[in-house]
Design a protein around this motif. Sequence first.
Motif, PDB file in Angstrom:
ATOM      1  N   ALA B 161       0.837  -1.202   0.000  1.00 25.69           N
ATOM      2  CA  ALA B 161       0.000   0.000   0.000  1.00 25.69           C
ATOM      3  C   ALA B 161       0.873   1.254   0.000  1.00 25.69           C
ATOM      4  O   ALA B 161       0.621   2.205  -0.749  1.00 25.69           O
ATOM      5  CB  ALA B 161      -0.912  -0.003   1.218  1.00 25.69           C
ATOM      6  N   ALA B 162       1.899   1.256   0.831  1.00 24.06           N
ATOM      7  CA  ALA B 162       2.746   2.447   0.956  1.00 24.06           C
ATOM      8  C   ALA B 162       3.550   2.684  -0.319  1.00 24.06           C
ATOM      9  O   ALA B 162       3.650   3.822  -0.802  1.00 24.06           O
ATOM     10  CB  ALA B 162       3.674   2.286   2.160  1.00 24.06           C
ATOM     11  N   ILE B 163       4.109   1.634  -0.876  1.00 30.18           N
ATOM     12  CA  ILE B 163       4.867   1.790  -2.123  1.00 30.18           C
ATOM     13  C   ILE B 163       3.911   2.120  -3.271  1.00 30.18           C
ATOM     14  O   ILE B 163       4.200   2.964  -4.126  1.00 30.18           O
ATOM     15  CB  ILE B 163       5.671   0.506  -2.432  1.00 30.18           C
ATOM     16  CG1 ILE B 163       6.748   0.286  -1.349  1.00 30.18           C
ATOM     17  CG2 ILE B 163       6.314   0.585  -3.817  1.00 30.18           C
ATOM     18  CD1 ILE B 163       7.851   1.320  -1.334  1.00 30.18           C
ATOM     19  N   GLY B 164       2.756   1.489  -3.270  1.00 35.91           N
ATOM     20  CA  GLY B 164       1.753   1.815  -4.282  1.00 35.91           C
ATOM     21  C   GLY B 164       1.379   3.285  -4.232  1.00 35.91           C
ATOM     22  O   GLY B 164       1.210   3.934  -5.270  1.00 35.91           O
ATOM     23  N   TRP B 176      -4.630  -4.484  -7.603  1.00 34.16           N
ATOM     24  CA  TRP B 176      -3.730  -5.570  -8.008  1.00 34.16           C
ATOM     25  C   TRP B 176      -2.534  -5.671  -7.066  1.00 34.16           C
ATOM     26  O   TRP B 176      -2.075  -6.775  -6.751  1.00 34.16           O
ATOM     27  CB  TRP B 176      -3.252  -5.333  -9.453  1.00 34.16           C
ATOM     28  CG  TRP B 176      -4.343  -5.460 -10.466  1.00 34.16           C
ATOM     29  CD1 TRP B 176      -5.514  -6.173 -10.344  1.00 34.16           C
ATOM     30  CD2 TRP B 176      -4.393  -4.848 -11.773  1.00 34.16           C
ATOM     31  NE1 TRP B 176      -6.264  -6.041 -11.500  1.00 34.16           N
ATOM     32  CE2 TRP B 176      -5.618  -5.243 -12.396  1.00 34.16           C
ATOM     33  CE3 TRP B 176      -3.530  -4.023 -12.482  1.00 34.16           C
ATOM     34  CZ2 TRP B 176      -5.977  -4.827 -13.677  1.00 34.16           C
ATOM     35  CZ3 TRP B 176      -3.896  -3.621 -13.764  1.00 34.16           C
ATOM     36  CH2 TRP B 176      -5.111  -4.012 -14.348  1.00 34.16           C
ATOM     37  N   ALA B 177      -2.013  -4.528  -6.653  1.00 39.83           N
ATOM     38  CA  ALA B 177      -0.877  -4.547  -5.715  1.00 39.83           C
ATOM     39  C   ALA B 177      -1.282  -5.257  -4.425  1.00 39.83           C
ATOM     40  O   ALA B 177      -0.536  -6.089  -3.896  1.00 39.83           O
ATOM     41  CB  ALA B 177      -0.394  -3.131  -5.424  1.00 39.83           C
ATOM     42  N   LEU B 178      -2.469  -4.952  -3.935  1.00 37.80           N
ATOM     43  CA  LEU B 178      -2.942  -5.614  -2.710  1.00 37.80           C
ATOM     44  C   LEU B 178      -3.166  -7.101  -2.966  1.00 37.80           C
ATOM     45  O   LEU B 178      -2.920  -7.934  -2.092  1.00 37.80           O
ATOM     46  CB  LEU B 178      -4.225  -4.946  -2.207  1.00 37.80           C
ATOM     47  CG  LEU B 178      -4.064  -3.498  -1.715  1.00 37.80           C
ATOM     48  CD1 LEU B 178      -5.430  -2.852  -1.471  1.00 37.80           C
ATOM     49  CD2 LEU B 178      -3.214  -3.431  -0.434  1.00 37.80           C
ATOM     50  N   GLY B 208       6.058  -6.635  -0.520  1.00 36.47           N
ATOM     51  CA  GLY B 208       5.139  -5.533  -0.805  1.00 36.47           C
ATOM     52  C   GLY B 208       5.664  -4.651  -1.928  1.00 36.47           C
ATOM     53  O   GLY B 208       4.900  -4.212  -2.802  1.00 36.47           O
ATOM     54  N   ILE B 209       6.967  -4.393  -1.930  1.00 37.29           N
ATOM     55  CA  ILE B 209       7.557  -3.609  -3.026  1.00 37.29           C
ATOM     56  C   ILE B 209       7.370  -4.358  -4.346  1.00 37.29           C
ATOM     57  O   ILE B 209       6.958  -3.795  -5.358  1.00 37.29           O
ATOM     58  CB  ILE B 209       9.062  -3.352  -2.792  1.00 37.29           C
ATOM     59  CG1 ILE B 209       9.298  -2.588  -1.488  1.00 37.29           C
ATOM     60  CG2 ILE B 209       9.655  -2.571  -3.968  1.00 37.29           C
ATOM     61  CD1 ILE B 209      10.784  -2.427  -1.134  1.00 37.29           C
ATOM     62  N   PHE B 210       7.682  -5.633  -4.301  1.00 35.68           N
ATOM     63  CA  PHE B 210       7.576  -6.486  -5.497  1.00 35.68           C
ATOM     64  C   PHE B 210       6.149  -6.433  -6.060  1.00 35.68           C
ATOM     65  O   PHE B 210       5.943  -6.269  -7.267  1.00 35.68           O
ATOM     66  CB  PHE B 210       7.950  -7.917  -5.083  1.00 35.68           C
ATOM     67  CG  PHE B 210       8.300  -8.846  -6.204  1.00 35.68           C
ATOM     68  CD1 PHE B 210       9.534  -8.796  -6.804  1.00 35.68           C
ATOM     69  CD2 PHE B 210       7.397  -9.811  -6.633  1.00 35.68           C
ATOM     70  CE1 PHE B 210       9.879  -9.685  -7.832  1.00 35.68           C
ATOM     71  CE2 PHE B 210       7.723 -10.704  -7.653  1.00 35.68           C
ATOM     72  CZ  PHE B 210       8.967 -10.635  -8.252  1.00 35.68           C
TER      73      PHE B 210
END
Lengths: 444, 444
Positions: B161-164, B176-178, B208-210
């Motif tokens: 979430a934070a990187i997104g 999609w990131a989640l 999470g970064i990935f």
Amino acid sequence: MTHILAKYLVDARYEDLPANVRKEGVRTLMNWVGVAVGGSREDPVKRSIAALRPFSGPPQASLLGRTERFDIMNAAFINGVSSHIFDYDDTHLKTIIHPAGPVASAILAFSEYHPVSGKDFLNALVLGVETECRIGNAVYPNHYDVGWHITGTCGVFGSAAAIGKLLGLSEQRMVWALGLAASQPVGLRESFGSMNKSFNPGRAATNGIFAALLAAQDYTSSDGMIEAKRGWANTISTKQDYREITEGLGQRYESLLNTYKPFACGIVIHPAIDAAIQLRNQYHLTPDMIARVDLRVHPLVIELTGKKTPQIGLEGKFSIYHSVAVALIDGAAGEKQYSDQAVRDPRTVALREKVTATIDPAIQPQQVDMTITLKDGRKLHKFIEHAIGSQEVPMTDQQLETKFEGLTDGILSQAATRVLMDRCWQVESLPSAAAIAQAAVPQG
Amino acid sequence: MTHILAKYLVDARYEDLPANVRKEGVRTLMNWVGVAVGGSREDPVKRSIAALRPFSGPPQASLLGRTERFDIMNAAFINGVSSHIFDYDDTHLKTIIHPAGPVASAILAFSEYHPVSGKDFLNALVLGVETECRIGNAVYPNHYDVGWHITGTCGVFGSAAAIGKLLGLSEQRMVWALGLAASQPVGLRESFGSMNKSFNPGRAATNGIFAALLAAQDYTSSDGMIEAKRGWANTISTKQDYREITEGLGQRYESLLNTYKPFACGIVIHPAIDAAIQLRNQYHLTPDMIARVDLRVHPLVIELTGKKTPQIGLEGKFSIYHSVAVALIDGAAGEKQYSDQAVRDPRTVALREKVTATIDPAIQPQQVDMTITLKDGRKLHKFIEHAIGSQEVPMTDQQLETKFEGLTDGILSQAATRVLMDRCWQVESLPSAAAIAQAAVPQG
């Protein structure tokens, strides 16, 4: 359990593998390389490359079917993704694990970084497959039923075991590698139908390498991470049958149960496709002759592939209706039959609307009962006990080659495809397994 | 749920954060940077560096407290490991999540690769913490009880979430990131007591970064990966309270419930240490004045920390006797008081033998009742209702600085420590958050 498994992995030698296990290992490799090359031009691969290129380490390893090179963990990820995009890779039917993806992706990338003989490569492949499938047996079906994508959750053990073997880890370090692997399960079934599905074997491969590399530097874990009270099996499953992990190690091989798909979709649809193709060929059917198609299927078939109106090719793979339609029209269900164009083809759409699937608890998952009613009133019937590609009716080596050639067509030349297939068949005589990865890179 | 959360994350601005939330975010950052620098010379960090160096990408990001540089994902992993080694990081008491590790490790590394203002950095930190803690609330305690290390399983959502957010993802890409985050939970409780515990927040940060990087390139997942039938919450927990995820977004903040440990040991000993330090300071106690120390404690305290004769520093953390002794002698219980040397110090050993702990079911886990009998016959009494560091009696900013200085001592100079603390306190005015990471690297 973790220690018993680790000790086996540390001690097991190529020379101990029975001939039939070696042979099936080679077939597993052959099938996997073909599907990995075949997926290499697809969006999930391109998007992974775009996302990861700025962060990759040295160009240590090849991407199959492509010219870019990445560090071994990113290369393993991308090759793992590539090999599962078409859902056309191998299947351990007892657990629905796709065994090669997490393991072969990892060891092939590693073999370009660190010298690995063809014999050691094959041994590591067999041991990795053994590890993930045995752990899968211990928790299947509960673990899968609740929602885990078992290929990713168990695959990470396979990758860690195989890389740990190639690194020559001690028993203690192998235990830690398995423990760090247990800490990194990958994949939920909810993601099926999206690119996230092919993400899972790729990420399992990376995570296993990551675990083994850390363990090799004495990064510790706990000793009983698979079986302890708060360990993997108890946390991730309501069933734990540890005998599946430890009984008959080195005597019975899960590798022998591996199968290869003749059709580019989930295995639960294969009996229906097989039936459709057989009836089509036997009665020279054309779509205009068909009034309706009735299937009796196991409940899982509808749960997994019950998509009535797929809009894109990928969704077509989760539609038994689409699959039966293309099988009747084309007599095939390869990648071409699952393109975006294919699922929107009016002839296919018209025919799939005539397909009805009914749940029948008496039908096993590997079976189907198909009745085609023709417009002239005839009823054609086919019961499939075991579909082509099953353990009982395995694909021949020649069929594997035909599948391989279909996948590499347009990516590698025919001559290059021949070289690549030969290196796979002859892996045991290769001084360096890296020769396989190198032969999978397009030239010029 | 996934879409509601994603929309909130996409829309939420720094300017929307209430002052008290911003303040607690800064304190979270401050505490985390100190513990990450503090752990940087420990074996898990050294072994991770040795394992990953050959595979790291460009030297994009700093390791806190060290001079090596790694690509952002490997740097985030190592910093995440470093920050959890002492088990001295922040705690969201409702879920026992250590919120900063997965999130701050990710965004600090990212901010050295991609320009991030201090304000955006703080916003991403708060949103990441919000995401992981709310998802944690939805499944706690069942999810934790069964065996998951909730910091790693929920932390990956916080990192994604934070990187997104920092990548400026659209709502669909954030979904999609989640989803890709949901596919990569990390950590089992069985690993507690090994290096695998600190592995978990580090790997959650990387994962999470990935996930966010792939989603940014339109690598897809399914839309309801948190809440769908085969999604994360149903697969990984027997409890799902989705209101915890979606209710009051932007109104109530889990960040405000974050707490910081004043003492480098498990939270159940904190009341006893607090009592000992208060009596020591109030009565100017020295060890030679003390005849005996009597504690009345909740049963859990003895179960978890009843080690009478610790032999190594780590065991000292599980000994209420050792902890009370060092608190009375030094007026502190930091990493220094839990060294191997400290647990063998004859003065400490002599004093700890005078400490008696009695179970009293009337005492709550967060309480202690202490009576010190002096050699001159006086009896000193202290009842602790809530220890320092709890939500009710939070550490002051000054106490956070003292803790920070203790952790960076021997790694950064006093002047460098001052600069680093100031950059943390003033994060909101930094043009680039990378200045924090840069100030955490030892010079010369």
